[in-house]
Scaffold this active site. Sequence first.
Site, mmCIF file in Angstrom:
data_model
loop_
_atom_site.group_PDB
_atom_site.id
_atom_site.type_symbol
_atom_site.label_atom_id
_atom_site.label_comp_id
_atom_site.label_asym_id
_atom_site.label_seq_id
_atom_site.Cartn_x
_atom_site.Cartn_y
_atom_site.Cartn_z
ATOM 1 N N ASN A 119 0.573 -1.025 -0.109
ATOM 2 C CA ASN A 119 -0.236 0.072 -0.093
ATOM 3 C C ASN A 119 1.263 1.490 -0.183
ATOM 4 O O ASN A 119 1.650 1.402 0.089
ATOM 5 C CB ASN A 119 -1.298 -0.061 1.348
ATOM 6 C CG ASN A 119 -0.929 0.764 2.443
ATOM 7 O OD1 ASN A 119 -0.724 2.291 1.969
ATOM 8 N ND2 ASN A 119 -0.352 0.367 3.550
ATOM 9 N N LEU A 139 -1.042 8.535 3.744
ATOM 10 C CA LEU A 139 -1.619 8.922 4.996
ATOM 11 C C LEU A 139 -3.278 9.576 4.615
ATOM 12 O O LEU A 139 -2.820 11.114 5.520
ATOM 13 C CB LEU A 139 -0.530 9.688 5.714
ATOM 14 C CG LEU A 139 0.806 8.654 6.428
ATOM 15 C CD1 LEU A 139 1.399 9.763 7.171
ATOM 16 C CD2 LEU A 139 0.344 8.265 7.639
ATOM 17 N N ASN A 146 -3.070 6.491 16.729
ATOM 18 C CA ASN A 146 -1.634 6.634 15.988
ATOM 19 C C ASN A 146 -2.157 8.442 14.898
ATOM 20 O O ASN A 146 -2.505 7.871 14.582
ATOM 21 C CB ASN A 146 -1.770 5.217 14.523
ATOM 22 C CG ASN A 146 -1.072 5.811 13.194
ATOM 23 O OD1 ASN A 146 -0.244 6.026 12.955
ATOM 24 N ND2 ASN A 146 -0.386 4.363 14.341
ATOM 25 N N CYS A 158 7.453 8.007 8.448
ATOM 26 C CA CYS A 158 6.429 8.975 7.895
ATOM 27 C C CYS A 158 8.548 10.293 7.161
ATOM 28 O O CYS A 158 9.186 9.914 8.125
ATOM 29 C CB CYS A 158 6.222 9.964 8.145
ATOM 30 S SG CYS A 158 5.063 9.705 9.029
ATOM 31 N N ILE A 161 4.983 -4.794 13.681
ATOM 32 C CA ILE A 161 6.250 -4.231 12.788
ATOM 33 C C ILE A 161 5.002 -2.937 11.884
ATOM 34 O O ILE A 161 3.945 -3.412 11.713
ATOM 35 C CB ILE A 161 6.740 -4.726 11.827
ATOM 36 C CG1 ILE A 161 6.409 -5.444 11.046
ATOM 37 C CG2 ILE A 161 8.008 -5.675 12.417
ATOM 38 C CD1 ILE A 161 7.360 -6.534 10.108
ATOM 39 N N ASN A 162 5.204 -1.686 11.694
ATOM 40 C CA ASN A 162 5.304 -1.106 9.921
ATOM 41 C C ASN A 162 5.658 -1.937 9.162
ATOM 42 O O ASN A 162 5.662 -3.070 9.197
ATOM 43 C CB ASN A 162 5.613 -0.002 9.750
ATOM 44 C CG ASN A 162 4.759 0.883 9.600
ATOM 45 O OD1 ASN A 162 3.545 0.649 9.285
ATOM 46 N ND2 ASN A 162 4.395 2.196 11.001
ATOM 47 N N GLY A 216 0.736 -8.140 5.690
ATOM 48 C CA GLY A 216 -0.354 -9.766 5.502
ATOM 49 C C GLY A 216 0.831 -10.894 5.892
ATOM 50 O O GLY A 216 1.594 -11.179 6.077
ATOM 51 N N GLY A 254 2.403 -7.726 12.416
ATOM 52 C CA GLY A 254 3.100 -8.354 11.193
ATOM 53 C C GLY A 254 2.370 -9.676 11.080
ATOM 54 O O GLY A 254 2.601 -10.151 10.670
ATOM 55 N N GLY A 255 0.993 -9.876 9.869
ATOM 56 C CA GLY A 255 0.272 -10.389 9.331
ATOM 57 C C GLY A 255 -0.194 -11.876 9.926
ATOM 58 O O GLY A 255 -0.229 -12.397 9.469
HETATM 59 C C1 LIG Z 1 -3.982 0.181 3.113
HETATM 60 C C2 LIG Z 1 -2.870 0.126 5.355
HETATM 61 C C3 LIG Z 1 -2.804 1.041 6.159
HETATM 62 C C4 LIG Z 1 -1.862 1.546 6.665
HETATM 63 N N1 LIG Z 1 -1.571 2.606 7.558
HETATM 64 C C5 LIG Z 1 -0.868 2.777 8.184
HETATM 65 C C6 LIG Z 1 -1.301 4.022 9.259
HETATM 66 O O1 LIG Z 1 -2.340 5.331 8.762
HETATM 67 N N2 LIG Z 1 0.106 4.082 10.277
HETATM 68 C C7 LIG Z 1 0.541 3.564 10.920
HETATM 69 O O2 LIG Z 1 1.242 3.279 11.913
HETATM 70 N N3 LIG Z 1 0.146 1.529 10.453
HETATM 71 C C8 LIG Z 1 0.042 1.595 9.182
HETATM 72 N N4 LIG Z 1 -0.440 0.665 8.279
HETATM 73 C C9 LIG Z 1 0.478 -0.683 8.893
HETATM 74 C C10 LIG Z 1 -0.492 -1.692 9.846
HETATM 75 O O3 LIG Z 1 -1.056 -1.074 11.184
HETATM 76 C C11 LIG Z 1 0.997 -2.540 10.104
HETATM 77 O O4 LIG Z 1 2.308 -2.205 11.309
HETATM 78 C C12 LIG Z 1 1.270 -3.100 8.953
HETATM 79 O O5 LIG Z 1 0.364 -3.102 8.356
HETATM 80 C C13 LIG Z 1 1.185 -4.732 10.047
HETATM 81 O O6 LIG Z 1 0.598 -5.548 9.845
HETATM 82 P P1 LIG Z 1 -0.730 -6.610 9.362
HETATM 83 O O7 LIG Z 1 0.744 -7.545 8.770
HETATM 84 O O8 LIG Z 1 -1.357 -7.770 10.228
HETATM 85 O O9 LIG Z 1 -1.137 -5.928 7.647
HETATM 86 C C14 LIG Z 1 -1.263 0.273 7.297
HETATM 87 C C15 LIG Z 1 -1.092 -0.917 6.609
HETATM 88 C C16 LIG Z 1 -1.538 -0.985 5.439
HETATM 89 C C17 LIG Z 1 -2.157 -2.193 4.696
#
Ligand SMILES: Cc1cc2nc3c(=O)[nH]c(=O)nc-3n(C[C@H](O)[C@H](O)[C@H](O)COP(=O)(O)O)c2cc1C
Length: 302
Positions: free
Chosen positions: A69, A73, A98, A127, A189-190, A215, A241-242
């Site tokens: 993605n 923001l 956040n 960021c 993790i981000n 994912g 994370g996933g």
């Molecule tokens: C579409 C999308 C938008 C996201 N926006 C933010 C955000 O605004 N701030 C942030 O800290 N992380 C953001 N993330 C990261 C997620 O919060 C998370 O850290 C990351 O996707 C890993 O987890 P997951 O694998 O379960 O998705 C975003 C992730 C996705 C997929």
Amino acid sequence: MVDLSVKICGVEFKNPVIPASGTFGFGREFAEIYDISCLGAVATKGLTLEERLGNPVPRIAESRGVILNAVGLQNPGVEHFIKEDLAFLKARTRVIANVAGSSLSDYEKICARLDGLVDFIELNISCPNVKCGGMAFGIKPESVKEVTRIAKSALKTTPLIVKLSPNVESISKNAQAAEEGGADCLSLINTLTGMAIDVETRRPVLFNNTGGVSGAGVKPIALRMVYEASHATSLPVIGMGGICCGRDVVEFLLAGAAAVQVGTHNFSDTLACPKIIEQLRRFMETHGVEHVTELTGALKLN
Ligand SMILES: Cc1cc2nc3c(=O)[nH]c(=O)nc-3n(C[C@H](O)[C@H](O)[C@H](O)COP(=O)(O)O)c2cc1C
């Protein structure tokens, strides 16, 4: 009866499952489908001082086991959130705001504005820092410490979570830098930086060329980083994370997490979070775990 409640920085959560920032909006759409008061907390979309429209499309791409993605923001701004969404969320569950910025002063102002209004502030430090040629705040330990210190100095009552970027040389060093800067808790993790390419057009799929990978496919990387970060500091850690099921949550808890966030999986299954809470409860019942905190850090290394 098993006990799923956890306490982080003195704040009680009814369970350790939290939808991740950017994958749950401000909860309203999901609240039309299920009662979001079943959640441990909600992490809001990243909030900036002013409204942002985000990047041009395409800003989501699919790849095997992951998505990319580059939403950029998109959010209505902190004042709109306080006026329109905060009361709705607070009436239902814990609120993790956040926050994002492009300068130290942005982070300072948003934190000062939200102090005392939300249960936690989660600092998105992935960021770009406009003053440092666009390098993210979260990359170098020195800037992790500095942005944490500035945010913490603006907070009188609300505890501070620093959300670590995985795109770094050493997650342990950055976790320690956040601790030195005054973080009360870490989350990680981000997203990992990645690219998807359309072979017909020979162009990147995302308008932005690169994007954040998340994912199911990132889980092993996230688990390793949660393990390292939770052993490098004495801070509580929120892992993500996933995560797609209750057993994934157990893995993160064993690696050292006190709670978890579920992100991308909310897109494939709207009911992901309530299902995961029930799967975690069932795992505890069938494995003789009375209190979920027994799992945190209980990993046995080979
Ligand atoms: C579409 C999308 C938008 C996201 N926006 C933010 C955000 O605004 N701030 C942030 O800290 N992380 C953001 N993330 C990261 C997620 O919060 C998370 O850290 C990351 O996707 C890993 O987890 P997951 O694998 O379960 O998705 C975003 C992730 C996705 C997929």
